[in-house]
Design a protein around this motif. Structure first.
Motif, PDB file in Angstrom:
ATOM      1  N   GLY A  10       0.842  -1.188   0.000  1.00  0.00           N
ATOM      2  CA  GLY A  10       0.000   0.000   0.000  1.00  0.00           C
ATOM      3  C   GLY A  10       0.876   1.236   0.000  1.00  0.00           C
ATOM      4  O   GLY A  10       2.107   1.147  -0.135  1.00  0.00           O
ATOM      5  N   PRO A  11       0.291   2.420   0.154  1.00  0.00           N
ATOM      6  CA  PRO A  11       1.098   3.649   0.114  1.00  0.00           C
ATOM      7  C   PRO A  11       2.230   3.677   1.137  1.00  0.00           C
ATOM      8  O   PRO A  11       3.337   4.136   0.839  1.00  0.00           O
ATOM      9  CB  PRO A  11       0.065   4.745   0.406  1.00  0.00           C
ATOM     10  N   VAL A  12       1.978   3.184   2.353  1.00  0.00           N
ATOM     11  CA  VAL A  12       3.010   3.237   3.389  1.00  0.00           C
ATOM     12  C   VAL A  12       4.172   2.297   3.057  1.00  0.00           C
ATOM     13  O   VAL A  12       5.344   2.678   3.128  1.00  0.00           O
ATOM     14  CB  VAL A  12       2.409   2.910   4.771  1.00  0.00           C
ATOM     15  N   GLY A  13       3.850   1.057   2.689  1.00  0.00           N
ATOM     16  CA  GLY A  13       4.900   0.109   2.342  1.00  0.00           C
ATOM     17  C   GLY A  13       5.699   0.550   1.140  1.00  0.00           C
ATOM     18  O   GLY A  13       6.938   0.420   1.107  1.00  0.00           O
ATOM     19  N   LEU A  14       5.025   1.099   0.129  1.00  0.00           N
ATOM     20  CA  LEU A  14       5.729   1.543  -1.073  1.00  0.00           C
ATOM     21  C   LEU A  14       6.594   2.762  -0.798  1.00  0.00           C
ATOM     22  O   LEU A  14       7.721   2.857  -1.300  1.00  0.00           O
ATOM     23  CB  LEU A  14       4.723   1.855  -2.176  1.00  0.00           C
ATOM     24  N   LEU A  15       6.084   3.712  -0.004  1.00  0.00           N
ATOM     25  CA  LEU A  15       6.896   4.883   0.321  1.00  0.00           C
ATOM     26  C   LEU A  15       8.124   4.480   1.117  1.00  0.00           C
ATOM     27  O   LEU A  15       9.238   4.963   0.859  1.00  0.00           O
ATOM     28  CB  LEU A  15       6.072   5.909   1.093  1.00  0.00           C
ATOM     29  N   LEU A  16       7.953   3.588   2.090  1.00  0.00           N
ATOM     30  CA  LEU A  16       9.105   3.118   2.849  1.00  0.00           C
ATOM     31  C   LEU A  16      10.110   2.437   1.927  1.00  0.00           C
ATOM     32  O   LEU A  16      11.329   2.653   2.039  1.00  0.00           O
ATOM     33  CB  LEU A  16       8.648   2.158   3.945  1.00  0.00           C
ATOM     34  N   ALA A  17       9.621   1.626   0.994  1.00  0.00           N
ATOM     35  CA  ALA A  17      10.515   0.958   0.044  1.00  0.00           C
ATOM     36  C   ALA A  17      11.282   1.971  -0.791  1.00  0.00           C
ATOM     37  O   ALA A  17      12.486   1.808  -1.050  1.00  0.00           O
ATOM     38  CB  ALA A  17       9.707   0.021  -0.858  1.00  0.00           C
TER      39      ALA A  17
END
Length: 515
Positions: A10-17
């Motif tokens: 989701g947005p959080v996982g992708l931004l962290l990545a």
């Protein structure tokens, strides 16, 4: 072995990545869904990004892509070929949301009371969708070498002293660190044994896309009533409603058209008729939070770390704050140059923010509850929200402008998001942060910080020059997440700067002002 495995794209996982990938970390993202759903696209996937979240995309050079993907008419004016705004005055925000369904007037925001704002080409909010956010971040993740495996559900994990092994499907994946960004019902949180505590629900919420026989009987926008609240969006048939039933209906059974019509009639006080319902989902205001965001080599971010009602659109924005706070700290730990306690500051800084959001949504639930006591409270809150101070206070809370980490400094800028300083050569501070690095700013044009012990240039970018408005600062140090780590007055202390650089960025070396 991967440096970091992330559960959830989701947005959080992708931004962290993306944050980790910018620094050269080997990142693998595991996502159980295979593609987008109607709940991610417009209108059901509509989300509002706060000023603080918009700044995150701006600092990474992704705001233009996000605005375009969101279907806006045009990217906001920037400093390329556009007149510069008055360097002394930051304009008042043009939009502000609601508190418990009670709308606020943006004209009542006192721009002079907002802390340390500078004129900026960046909007104070962006209406977008989950699909648009995820599309932009997935493209950025691919560009920085992140691998994403979709259709892969995490089912087990085990921690070792130097790594975490994850079972997903019929394969095992190993990472030095694992981050659960897998939502409010996080599998990673459960498997890793995080304590998750809080308060139960006061209402059942509904979001639906329906065919309404007589939509004109419903008011547009948010409407708070003596029996609940409903929201009629501009898209025909896109309706939200809150029924103060103690969360009794949430996920207990599939809502029928008849049930939804009964609830909508009750909370709206109208005889509205639903002809058909195409999609519907339920939620509650259950407010829960992990007591710590780290257990050994497993960390949590976003809804995996905290859940609450969507009132005030705080969920996505809080998760974005988690991701940018954690990203550079975890990357520094992976690369071996982090101070010993750097990763611990993730929970120290973000847990109080999450706790504050939970209380913010609890307060709104209390105000909306039917009965004479809540009605009296609503009248009081409306009076407060009708004042300039009240509106400004709510904007500060919902925009992220009031967020300030306790970094053990009395300087009023330290711990806050850095203003987007506009240098006299046309560069902005945000232009210097696209690669996820920190920035040391020397407004004395190199007279004070040049030659000071500091960190390698791949960790801190040094700029010596003047800005159109320096807010009384002589120098400052900005972390990769945009937070001011250190600042000083017109005659900045070079040794204090060196200590701050070592505190946040690790081992010190000498540098020249030309880096």
């Amino acid at each position: 072995m991967h440096d970091v495995v992330i559960a959830g794209a989701g947005p959080v996982g992708l931004l962290l990545a993306c944050e980790l990938g910018l620094t050269g970390c080997d990142v693998l993202v595991l996502e159980q869904d295979t593609g987008a759903t109607p709940w991610q696209a417009m209108p059901l996937g509509m989300r509002g990004l706060s000023a603080a979240s918009v700044e995150v995309f701006h600092r990474r050079g992704l705001l233009r892509q996000l605005v375009n993907a969101s279907g806006a008419d045009a990217y906001p004016a920037d400093h390329d070929g556009h007149p510069d705004p008055d360097p002394r005055v930051a304009p008042a925000p043009r939009s502000v949301a609601h508190f418990a369904g009670m709308m606020l007037n943006p004209a009542d925001i006192d721009a002079d009371a907002l802390p340390y704002r500078l004129p900026s080409p960046v909007p104070e909010g962006v209406m977008t969708s989950l699909e648009s956010v995820e599309t932009v971040l997935a493209e950025q993740a691919a560009a920085v070498g992140v691998r994403i495996h979709r259709g892969t559900r995490v089912s087990a994990l085990r921690q070792g002293p130097e790594s975490v092994t994850v079972q997903a499907g019929d394969r095992e994946y190993q990472g030095r660190w694992l981050v659960g960004c897998d939502g409010g019902r996080s599998t990673v949180r459960r498997l890793a044994g995080f304590e998750f505590s809080g308060t139960g629900p006061q209402f059942t919420g509904y979001t639906m896309l329906a065919t309404v026989a007589d939509p004109d009987v419903l008011q547009p926008g948010f409407t708070l009533t003596p029996t609940g609240m409903y929201l009629q969006m501009p898209t025909p048939g896109h309706i939200g409603m809150l029924d103060c039933d103690g969360g009794a209906f949430d996920r207990t059974r599939q809502p029928t058209v008849q049930h939804l019509q009964e609830v909508l009639r009750r909370v709206s006080g109208t005889d509205v008729t639903l002809d058909d319902v195409q999609l519907v989902s339920t939620f509650t205001d259950r407010a829960m939070q992990a007591t710590s965001y780290r257990q050994g080599r497993v960390l949590l971010a976003g809804d995996a770390a905290h859940i609450h009602s969507p009132l005030g659109a705080q969920g996505l924005n809080t998760g974005i704050g988690d991701a940018v706070n954690l990203g550079w700290k975890l990357a520094a730990t992976v690369h071996g140059h982090a101070p010993d306690d750097l990763l611990d500051t993730y929970t120290q800084e973000r847990h109080p923010v999450g706790a504050g959001i939970l209380d913010w949504t609890r307060a709104q639930s209390a105000v909306m509850k039917p009965g004479p006591h809540a009605q009296a409270l609503q009248a009081l809150v409306r009076d407060v929200l009708g004042t300039r101070d009240g509106t400004t206070y709510v904007y500060n809370r919902t925009s992220g402008a009031s967020t300030r980490y306790d970094l053990d400094s009395t300087h009023p800028l330290v711990g806050r998001n850095a203003p987007d300083f506009h240098f006299t050569d046309g560069t902005r501070l945000s232009d210097l942060m696209h690669r996820g690095n920190g920035v040391a700013v020397d407004f004395t044009a190199g007279r004070r910080l040049a030659g000071a012990p500091a960190c390698r240039q791949d960790r801190i970018r040094y700029v010596a020059g003047r800005a159109r408005n320096e807010l009384g600062c002589g120098a400052l140090l900005v972390r990769p997440d945009g937070v001011v780590a250190w600042a000083d007055g017109l005659d900045p202390d070079r040794d204090a700067f060196a200590r701050a650089a070592a505190r946040w960025f690790g081992s010190a070396t000498a540098w020249s002002p030309t880096g």
